[in-house]
Design an enzyme around this catalytic site. Structure first.
Site, PDB file in Angstrom:
ATOM      1  NE  ARG A  17      -4.100  -1.461   2.029  1.00 57.50           N
ATOM      2  CZ  ARG A  17      -5.347  -1.048   1.842  1.00 57.50           C
ATOM      3  NH1 ARG A  17      -5.654   0.211   1.950  1.00 57.50           N
ATOM      4  NH2 ARG A  17      -6.294  -1.912   1.546  1.00 57.50           N
ATOM      5  CG  LEU A  40      -5.767   7.993   1.433  1.00 61.30           C
ATOM      6  CD1 LEU A  40      -6.150   9.465   1.411  1.00 61.30           C
ATOM      7  CD2 LEU A  40      -5.121   7.588   0.107  1.00 61.30           C
ATOM      8  CG  ASN A  73     -14.062  10.439   2.861  1.00 62.81           C
ATOM      9  OD1 ASN A  73     -14.273  10.117   1.683  1.00 62.81           O
ATOM     10  ND2 ASN A  73     -14.525   9.730   3.881  1.00 62.81           N
ATOM     11  CG  HIS A  78     -18.835   8.648   5.978  1.00 66.50           C
ATOM     12  ND1 HIS A  78     -18.322   7.431   5.557  1.00 66.50           N
ATOM     13  CD2 HIS A  78     -19.713   8.364   6.972  1.00 66.50           C
ATOM     14  CE1 HIS A  78     -18.858   6.467   6.282  1.00 66.50           C
ATOM     15  NE2 HIS A  78     -19.710   7.003   7.146  1.00 66.50           N
ATOM     16  CG  ASP A 107      -7.568  10.840  11.044  1.00 65.60           C
ATOM     17  OD1 ASP A 107      -8.158   9.860  10.539  1.00 65.60           O
ATOM     18  OD2 ASP A 107      -7.863  11.305  12.158  1.00 65.60           O
ATOM     19  N   GLY A 117      -7.224   7.061  10.340  1.00 68.09           N
ATOM     20  CA  GLY A 117      -8.330   6.204  10.785  1.00 68.09           C
ATOM     21  C   GLY A 117      -9.402   6.016   9.722  1.00 68.09           C
ATOM     22  CG  ASP A 153     -15.191   6.841   7.161  1.00 66.40           C
ATOM     23  OD1 ASP A 153     -14.631   7.359   6.178  1.00 66.40           O
ATOM     24  OD2 ASP A 153     -15.838   5.780   7.083  1.00 66.40           O
TER      25      ASP A 153
HETATM   26  C1  GRF Z   1     -20.923   8.106  -1.637  1.00 68.35           C
HETATM   27  O1  GRF Z   1     -22.119   7.818  -0.975  1.00 68.35           O
HETATM   28  C2  GRF Z   1     -19.840   8.484  -0.653  1.00 68.35           C
HETATM   29  O2  GRF Z   1     -20.316   9.168   0.457  1.00 68.35           O
HETATM   30  C3  GRF Z   1     -19.351   7.127  -0.214  1.00 68.35           C
HETATM   31  O3  GRF Z   1     -19.362   6.343  -1.388  1.00 68.35           O
HETATM   32  C4  GRF Z   1     -20.350   6.854  -2.288  1.00 68.35           C
HETATM   33  C5  GRF Z   1     -19.631   7.142  -3.585  1.00 68.35           C
HETATM   34  O4  GRF Z   1     -20.470   7.451  -4.642  1.00 68.35           O
HETATM   35  N1  GRF Z   1     -18.055   7.241   0.425  1.00 68.35           N
HETATM   36  P1  GRF Z   1     -19.863   8.016  -6.022  1.00 68.35           P
HETATM   37  O5  GRF Z   1     -18.775   7.051  -6.478  1.00 68.35           O
HETATM   38  O6  GRF Z   1     -19.356   9.402  -5.792  1.00 68.35           O
HETATM   39  O7  GRF Z   1     -21.050   7.982  -6.963  1.00 68.35           O
END
Ligand code: GRF
Length: 177
Positions: free
Chosen positions: A57, A85, A99, A101, A133, A135, A137
């Site tokens: 990785r 990452l 990110n 989420h 970071d 972790g 999320d």
């Molecule tokens: C989204 O719901 C995002 O929050 C999650 O994965 C999904 C990705 O969707 N981490 P896309 O590839 O942007 O359509």
């Protein structure tokens, strides 16, 4: 310049592009990601960095970070990027990785946030944009918006609609700094 990390559909990448944000490169963890087609369709440099092509990785992340920096990337956006990452990448873009989420973090981290919220029976879930970071999320929250769970038949599309508005908004503000 923005570098976007993707793994799948790329609807959040599309939202960033539609908002006219200065995306200069798109990197994927999967060669088959539909997001790569979207990037190529927009005329952007787009490349897959599948783990199986690298020793580990850290080597993958170092190569990916080099490639992004060669394309002038200063801010990295994880938009449906499904890998953690490693430190080598985080140090290269320290505090410049965000990110999106699909939950109100710290509730429901991980890859099944929407199903987890449904299973837990909460009334409200939502969307979080946060700094990345080491972790899963766990980085500091930049912006959150709640989304009611009911009607649950449309929860997925309502969450995506919020993501597609919130992510470009926050990224635009970070770019303006
Ligand atoms: C989204 O719901 C995002 O929050 C999650 O994965 C999904 C990705 O969707 N981490 P896309 O590839 O942007 O359509």
């Amino acid at each position: 310049m923005i570098g976007v990390l993707v793994s799948g559909e790329g609807s959040n990448l599309q939202a960033l592009l539609d908002a006219g944000l200065p995306v200069s490169a798109v990197a994927s963890s999967r060669a088959q990601a539909r997001a790569l087609e979207r990037a190529a369709g927009a005329g952007l440099p787009a490349l897959a960095f599948p783990l199986e092509d690298f020793v580990d990785r850290a080597q993958r992340d170092a190569t990916m970070a080099n490639w992004l920096q060669e394309h002038g990337v200063r801010l990295v956006v994880c938009a449906g990027y499904m890998h953690l990452l490693t430190t080598v990448f985080l140090e290269r873009f320290r505090d410049r990785i965000v990110n999106v989420h699909p939950s109100l973090l710290p509730q429901f981290p991980g890859a099944h946030a929407i199903d987890d919220a449904l299973a837990a029976g909460v009334e409200t879930t939502g969307v979080t944009v946060h700094l990345v970071d080491e972790g899963l999320d766990t980085g500091p929250v930049v912006r959150q918006e709640p989304v009611p769970v009911e009607p649950r038949e449309t929860l997925l599309e309502r969450i995506h609609a919020v993501e597609h508005r919130l992510l470009p908004e926050v990224v635009g503000e970070l770019c303006a700094r």
